[in-house]
Each structure stands twice: as C-alpha cells, then as structure tokens.
Design a protein around this motif. Structure first.
Motif, PDB file in Angstrom:
ATOM      1  N   SER A   6       0.927  -1.189   0.132  1.00 48.23           N
ATOM      2  CA  SER A   6       0.096  -0.043  -0.007  1.00 48.23           C
ATOM      3  C   SER A   6       0.966   1.190  -0.146  1.00 48.23           C
ATOM      4  N   LEU A   7       0.534   2.082  -0.955  1.00 49.19           N
ATOM      5  CA  LEU A   7       1.613   3.324  -1.126  1.00 49.19           C
ATOM      6  C   LEU A   7       0.731   4.576  -1.257  1.00 49.19           C
ATOM      7  N   ARG A   8       1.110   5.631  -0.464  1.00 45.03           N
ATOM      8  CA  ARG A   8       0.315   6.732  -0.529  1.00 45.03           C
ATOM      9  C   ARG A   8       0.824   7.550  -1.355  1.00 45.03           C
ATOM     10  N   LEU A   9       0.361   8.246  -2.083  1.00 46.11           N
ATOM     11  CA  LEU A   9       0.767   9.299  -3.292  1.00 46.11           C
ATOM     12  C   LEU A   9       0.150  10.545  -3.194  1.00 46.11           C
ATOM     13  N   ALA A  10       0.651  11.665  -3.566  1.00 50.92           N
ATOM     14  CA  ALA A  10      -0.289  12.798  -3.522  1.00 50.92           C
ATOM     15  C   ALA A  10      -1.175  12.901  -4.796  1.00 50.92           C
ATOM     16  N   PRO A  11      -2.384  13.472  -4.443  1.00 50.20           N
ATOM     17  CA  PRO A  11      -3.494  13.236  -5.491  1.00 50.20           C
ATOM     18  C   PRO A  11      -3.318  13.700  -6.850  1.00 50.20           C
ATOM     19  N   ASP A  12      -2.155  14.681  -7.161  1.00 53.94           N
ATOM     20  CA  ASP A  12      -1.791  15.393  -8.125  1.00 53.94           C
ATOM     21  C   ASP A  12      -0.804  14.291  -9.079  1.00 53.94           C
ATOM     22  N   VAL A  13       0.167  13.685  -8.355  1.00 51.42           N
ATOM     23  CA  VAL A  13       0.953  12.643  -9.003  1.00 51.42           C
ATOM     24  C   VAL A  13       0.089  11.393  -9.234  1.00 51.42           C
ATOM     25  N   LEU A  14      -0.974  10.916  -8.531  1.00 51.81           N
ATOM     26  CA  LEU A  14      -1.944   9.780  -8.744  1.00 51.81           C
ATOM     27  C   LEU A  14      -2.651   9.932 -10.250  1.00 51.81           C
ATOM     28  N   ALA A  15      -3.248  11.227 -10.241  1.00 52.04           N
ATOM     29  CA  ALA A  15      -4.040  11.849 -11.213  1.00 52.04           C
ATOM     30  C   ALA A  15      -3.258  11.686 -12.473  1.00 52.04           C
ATOM     31  N   HIS A  16      -1.971  12.176 -12.332  1.00 47.28           N
ATOM     32  CA  HIS A  16      -1.054  12.107 -13.768  1.00 47.28           C
ATOM     33  C   HIS A  16      -1.048  10.954 -14.286  1.00 47.28           C
ATOM     34  N   TYR A  17      -0.327   9.874 -13.456  1.00 49.23           N
ATOM     35  CA  TYR A  17      -0.101   8.665 -13.704  1.00 49.23           C
ATOM     36  C   TYR A  17      -1.265   7.836 -14.393  1.00 49.23           C
ATOM     37  N   ARG A  18      -2.602   7.940 -13.739  1.00 42.77           N
ATOM     38  CA  ARG A  18      -3.691   7.667 -14.188  1.00 42.77           C
ATOM     39  C   ARG A  18      -4.218   8.229 -15.644  1.00 42.77           C
ATOM     40  N   SER A  19      -4.012   9.429 -15.719  1.00 44.07           N
ATOM     41  CA  SER A  19      -4.241  10.033 -16.971  1.00 44.07           C
ATOM     42  C   SER A  19      -3.510   9.502 -18.147  1.00 44.07           C
ATOM     43  N   LEU A  20      -2.544   8.750 -17.854  1.00 43.03           N
ATOM     44  CA  LEU A  20      -1.630   8.233 -18.689  1.00 43.03           C
ATOM     45  C   LEU A  20      -2.353   6.847 -19.449  1.00 43.03           C
ATOM     46  N   GLY A  21      -3.152   6.466 -18.839  1.00 42.78           N
ATOM     47  CA  GLY A  21      -4.052   5.281 -19.266  1.00 42.78           C
ATOM     48  C   GLY A  21      -3.479   3.831 -18.725  1.00 42.78           C
ATOM     49  N   LYS A  22      -3.945   2.817 -19.439  1.00 42.02           N
ATOM     50  CA  LYS A  22      -3.509   1.331 -18.820  1.00 42.02           C
ATOM     51  C   LYS A  22      -1.989   1.319 -18.710  1.00 42.02           C
ATOM     52  N   GLY A  23      -1.609   0.678 -17.763  1.00 48.74           N
ATOM     53  CA  GLY A  23      -0.377   0.468 -17.463  1.00 48.74           C
ATOM     54  C   GLY A  23       0.355   1.585 -16.339  1.00 48.74           C
ATOM     55  N   TRP A  24      -0.408   2.300 -15.930  1.00 43.11           N
ATOM     56  CA  TRP A  24       0.127   3.418 -15.225  1.00 43.11           C
ATOM     57  C   TRP A  24       0.804   3.064 -13.838  1.00 43.11           C
ATOM     58  N   GLN A  25       0.437   1.860 -13.389  1.00 44.44           N
ATOM     59  CA  GLN A  25       1.140   1.379 -12.276  1.00 44.44           C
ATOM     60  C   GLN A  25       2.578   0.903 -12.772  1.00 44.44           C
ATOM     61  N   THR A  26       2.622   0.026 -13.830  1.00 46.16           N
ATOM     62  CA  THR A  26       3.979  -0.168 -14.340  1.00 46.16           C
ATOM     63  C   THR A  26       4.700   0.944 -14.630  1.00 46.16           C
ATOM     64  N   ARG A  27       4.290   1.858 -15.001  1.00 46.12           N
ATOM     65  CA  ARG A  27       4.958   3.209 -15.320  1.00 46.12           C
ATOM     66  C   ARG A  27       5.619   3.854 -14.078  1.00 46.12           C
ATOM     67  N   ILE A  28       4.872   3.772 -12.991  1.00 49.42           N
ATOM     68  CA  ILE A  28       5.302   4.210 -11.664  1.00 49.42           C
ATOM     69  C   ILE A  28       6.544   3.221 -11.218  1.00 49.42           C
ATOM     70  N   GLU A  29       6.201   1.908 -11.400  1.00 48.48           N
ATOM     71  CA  GLU A  29       7.302   1.044 -11.188  1.00 48.48           C
ATOM     72  C   GLU A  29       8.695   1.483 -11.879  1.00 48.48           C
ATOM     73  N   ALA A  30       8.603   1.596 -13.034  1.00 44.96           N
ATOM     74  CA  ALA A  30       9.665   1.973 -13.781  1.00 44.96           C
ATOM     75  C   ALA A  30      10.336   3.221 -13.500  1.00 44.96           C
ATOM     76  N   VAL A  31       9.769   4.227 -13.079  1.00 48.56           N
ATOM     77  CA  VAL A  31      10.288   5.407 -12.666  1.00 48.56           C
ATOM     78  C   VAL A  31      11.145   5.153 -11.053  1.00 48.56           C
ATOM     79  N   LEU A  32      10.423   4.369 -10.227  1.00 53.30           N
ATOM     80  CA  LEU A  32      11.124   3.947  -9.068  1.00 53.30           C
ATOM     81  C   LEU A  32      12.119   2.818  -9.297  1.00 53.30           C
ATOM     82  N   ARG A  33      12.197   2.086 -10.270  1.00 58.98           N
ATOM     83  CA  ARG A  33      13.474   1.429 -10.490  1.00 58.98           C
ATOM     84  C   ARG A  33      14.536   2.080 -11.116  1.00 58.98           C
ATOM     85  N   ALA A  34      14.135   3.099 -12.091  1.00 60.27           N
ATOM     86  CA  ALA A  34      15.284   4.024 -12.576  1.00 60.27           C
ATOM     87  C   ALA A  34      16.013   4.460 -11.323  1.00 60.27           C
ATOM     88  N   GLU A  35      15.184   5.141 -10.553  1.00 61.53           N
ATOM     89  CA  GLU A  35      15.925   5.844  -9.372  1.00 61.53           C
ATOM     90  C   GLU A  35      16.631   4.761  -8.676  1.00 61.53           C
TER      91      GLU A  35
END
Length: 102
Positions: free
Chosen positions: A66-95
């Motif tokens: 369970s991960l708490r994210l700021a509403p604007d960050v969550l809205a941004h990734y969800r607006s990118l469509g299907k696979g938004w959780q995978t994109r968040i994981e890619a950002v975390l992995r790159a970091e």
C-alpha cells in the motif's frame, strides 16, 4: 414519421422458445451416468488441457504493498491510461538503479 414509444428506439423481440428438442434438459439419471473427463478421454487429449487455472505463476512474484501518493501525482499517472502502475514502477526502478539516496 411516427416516433417509436420505446426509450431506446429498439423494438421488442419475441421471446425465444425455451424448449429445444436438440438440447433436452438433463435428468438425475443423466447426471448419475456422467464420468470425469480423465475417465473417457485419451491421455493425448487430456494433455491439451493444463490442470491449473489463471495466469501461470512467476519465479519472482511482485509484493502487494500500500503506497500513499499525492493526488496530483496519482491523477497524472492514471491519466496516462492502462499500465500506469507499471510506469510508476519503472520510475522507481530507474531511481533505484542510479544508486542515489534522496
């Protein structure tokens, strides 16, 4: 042109016949006579049907968190469509792979 009285403009179809002579209702005797597929199908046919259901298990399953994210960050990734959780994981992995601690 007269207006159709149904709300969707579709005409009501006649009720289907529920008594199909090609597919009679099963009786208690029919159920009693049934046998498992393994008892009546050859092994070659049974080999075509795996014993498991669902997605195959992976060697490295992901952990449920369970991960708490700021509403604007969550809205941004969800607006990118299907696979938004995978994109968040890619950002975390790159970091993680940069080796920097923030």
């Amino acid at each position: 042109m007269s207006r159709d009285p149904t709300p969707t403009g579709l005409r009501r179809l006649p009720e289907p016949a529920l008594d199909d002579p090609d597919s009679p209702e099963l009786t208690e005797a029919d159920f009693a006579a049934m046998r498992p597929a393994e008892a009546v199908l050859p092994p070659g046919v049974m080999a075509q049907f795996p014993n498991s259901r669902g997605r195959p298990r992976t060697a490295t399953p992901k952990a449920h968190v369970s991960l708490r994210l700021a509403p604007d960050v969550l809205a941004h990734y969800r607006s990118l469509g299907k696979g938004w959780q995978t994109r968040i994981e890619a950002v975390l992995r790159a970091e993680m792979e940069t080796g920097k601690r923030t």
